[in-house]
Design a protein around this motif. Structure first.
Motif, PDB file in Angstrom:
ATOM      1  N   GLN A 191       0.785   4.100  -2.892  1.00 18.23           N
ATOM      2  CA  GLN A 191       0.475   5.496  -2.573  1.00 18.23           C
ATOM      3  C   GLN A 191       1.591   6.452  -3.011  1.00 18.23           C
ATOM      4  OE1 GLN A 191      -0.142   5.032   1.660  1.00 18.23           O
ATOM      5  NE2 GLN A 191      -2.376   4.842   1.440  1.00 18.23           N
ATOM      6  N   ASP A 192       2.834   5.977  -2.955  1.00 14.99           N
ATOM      7  CA  ASP A 192       3.973   6.874  -3.185  1.00 14.99           C
ATOM      8  C   ASP A 192       4.397   6.982  -4.650  1.00 14.99           C
ATOM      9  OD1 ASP A 192       3.958   7.243  -0.475  1.00 14.99           O
ATOM     10  OD2 ASP A 192       5.845   6.185  -0.082  1.00 14.99           O
ATOM     11  N   VAL A 208       0.833  -1.202   0.000  1.00 19.56           N
ATOM     12  CA  VAL A 208       0.000   0.000   0.000  1.00 19.56           C
ATOM     13  C   VAL A 208       0.870   1.255   0.000  1.00 19.56           C
ATOM     14  CG1 VAL A 208      -1.680   1.323   1.341  1.00 19.56           C
ATOM     15  CG2 VAL A 208      -1.958  -1.150   1.083  1.00 19.56           C
ATOM     16  N   ARG A 209       1.962   1.220   0.736  1.00 18.12           N
ATOM     17  CA  ARG A 209       2.897   2.366   0.770  1.00 18.12           C
ATOM     18  C   ARG A 209       3.463   2.639  -0.620  1.00 18.12           C
ATOM     19  NH1 ARG A 209       8.741   2.222   3.803  1.00 18.12           N
ATOM     20  NH2 ARG A 209       9.367   4.407   3.420  1.00 18.12           N
ATOM     21  N   LYS A 217       3.053   6.679  -8.618  1.00 18.12           N
ATOM     22  CA  LYS A 217       1.913   6.549  -9.523  1.00 18.12           C
ATOM     23  C   LYS A 217       2.134   5.484 -10.589  1.00 18.12           C
ATOM     24  CE  LYS A 217       0.109  11.244  -8.985  1.00 18.12           C
ATOM     25  NZ  LYS A 217      -0.232  12.523  -9.668  1.00 18.12           N
ATOM     26  N   ASN A 275      -7.141  -1.111   1.796  1.00 13.88           N
ATOM     27  CA  ASN A 275      -6.357   0.099   2.059  1.00 13.88           C
ATOM     28  C   ASN A 275      -5.696   0.727   0.838  1.00 13.88           C
ATOM     29  OD1 ASN A 275      -6.788   0.014   4.934  1.00 13.88           O
ATOM     30  ND2 ASN A 275      -5.344  -1.689   5.018  1.00 13.88           N
ATOM     31  N   LYS A 276      -5.755   0.066  -0.302  1.00 14.25           N
ATOM     32  CA  LYS A 276      -5.060   0.545  -1.507  1.00 14.25           C
ATOM     33  C   LYS A 276      -5.730   1.786  -2.095  1.00 14.25           C
ATOM     34  CE  LYS A 276      -7.751  -2.078  -4.895  1.00 14.25           C
ATOM     35  NZ  LYS A 276      -8.181  -0.903  -5.680  1.00 14.25           N
ATOM     36  N   PRO A 277      -4.988   2.563  -2.899  1.00 12.44           N
ATOM     37  CA  PRO A 277      -5.627   3.628  -3.683  1.00 12.44           C
ATOM     38  C   PRO A 277      -6.638   3.020  -4.658  1.00 12.44           C
ATOM     39  CG  PRO A 277      -3.238   3.884  -3.659  1.00 12.44           C
ATOM     40  CD  PRO A 277      -3.532   2.546  -3.056  1.00 12.44           C
TER      41      PRO A 277
END
Length: 296
Positions: free
Chosen positions: A155-156, A151-152, A158, A179-181
């Motif tokens: 998010q960080d 997930v990190r 694209k 929790n993912k985008p």
């Protein structure tokens, strides 16, 4: 990233009895997959026995798949390893024009920490001209990329657009999904968990058995994406025995035995892998014949 939905297949590399690359066999494998309705092809993944191929052979495989595919399906290229600097260098050298994304495995053998895994993929994200599917397969790498790390990364960066998740743990998979985008895709890396992953909100699968039995497997995934649970599980149950058999003596020995039973290519693998045993080939052959009699 619509082209990463559905059924992707991790193509094998067929070999001749003298262990040279069987170009004609590879062409038949590609045609079989396309004609069976898969959605995209993954070139030079683990199933391709990429670790045993020379650079010249890798180039031959890439050119053969590109030529045979002739633009019909999206192509994904496996570019990964446990030497971060080497992977970054490869990304600068390889012509990725024909590929929509790369598939990059979490570093194996080194057993990095979660921070090490994050930094590895950060370097790849900064170097890659194409979208990246990160690949977590703890059974092969010796370390598990936790959901929080996935997930990190999502998010960080694209251009980290998806994960091929082969942890075999639905709790970890659902944690990523939760929790993912919204744009980040979760793709199953295990045939046996492909349908549960799709039904939980995943985008599809990068499959092994799907290239050998593309029609029923692709139909199962499409039914799952349409939330037609009963019909999808009917096909899943018909394929379940085969999913187990092809991994009984390791991958890709099992899937190559399926192709041999279909008379598409030989079941030859390269050392340190060995060809499927006569007993396993017999069981796989009986399964394929039985499946052919069942309308799915």
């Amino acid at each position: 990233m619509e082209y990463l939905y559905g059924t992707g297949v991790a193509l094998i590399t067929p070999f001749n009895p003298d262990f040279s690359v069987d170009v004609n066999g590879l062409q038949r494998v590609v045609e079989h997959s396309i004609n069976g309705g898969v959605d995209y092809l993954v070139v030079l993944g683990t199933t391709a026995e990429t670790a045993t191929l020379t650079d010249a052979e890798k180039t031959l495989v890439i050119k053969t798949v590109i030529k045979t595919n002739a633009g019909r399906l999206p192509l994904v290229l496996g570019v990964g390893g446990n030497n971060t600097m080497h992977v970054v260098d490869e990304l600068k050298r390889i012509d990725l024009t024909e590929f929509v994304a790369i598939l990059s495995v979490s570093p194996y053998y080194n057993k990095p920490t979660q921070e090490g895994i994050y930094q590895h993929f950060k370097a790849i994200a900064q170097a890659s001209p194409k979208p990246i599917i990160v690949y977590n397969v703890p059974g092969r790498t010796g370390s598990n990329m936790l959901a929080s790390t996935t997930v990190r990364l999502a998010q960080d960066f694209k251009n980290i657009v998806a994960i091929k998740e082969a942890c075999g743990d639905m709790n970890q998979i659902t944690e990523i999904l939760k929790n993912k985008p919204s744009s980040f895709l979760v793709i199953s890396g295990d045939d046996i968990t492909a349908l549960p992953t799709v039904l939980a909100g995943g985008a599809g699968v990068i499959s092994v058995i799907g290239q050998g039995l593309p029609a029923p497997f692709s139909k199962m995934i499409n039914l799952g994406l349409d939330k037609k649970v009963g019909e999808a599980y009917e096909i899943h149950h018909s394929l379940e025995e085969g999913m187990g058999l092809i991994f009984e003596e390791g991958n890709p020995a099992g899937i190559k035995a399926i192709f041999e039973s279909l008379e598409i290519c030989k079941a030859v693998v390269r050392l340190p892998l060995v060809e499927a045993s006569a007993n396993l080939k017999s069981k796989i052959g009986k399964f394929v014949k039985k499946l052919a009699k069942v309308s799915v």
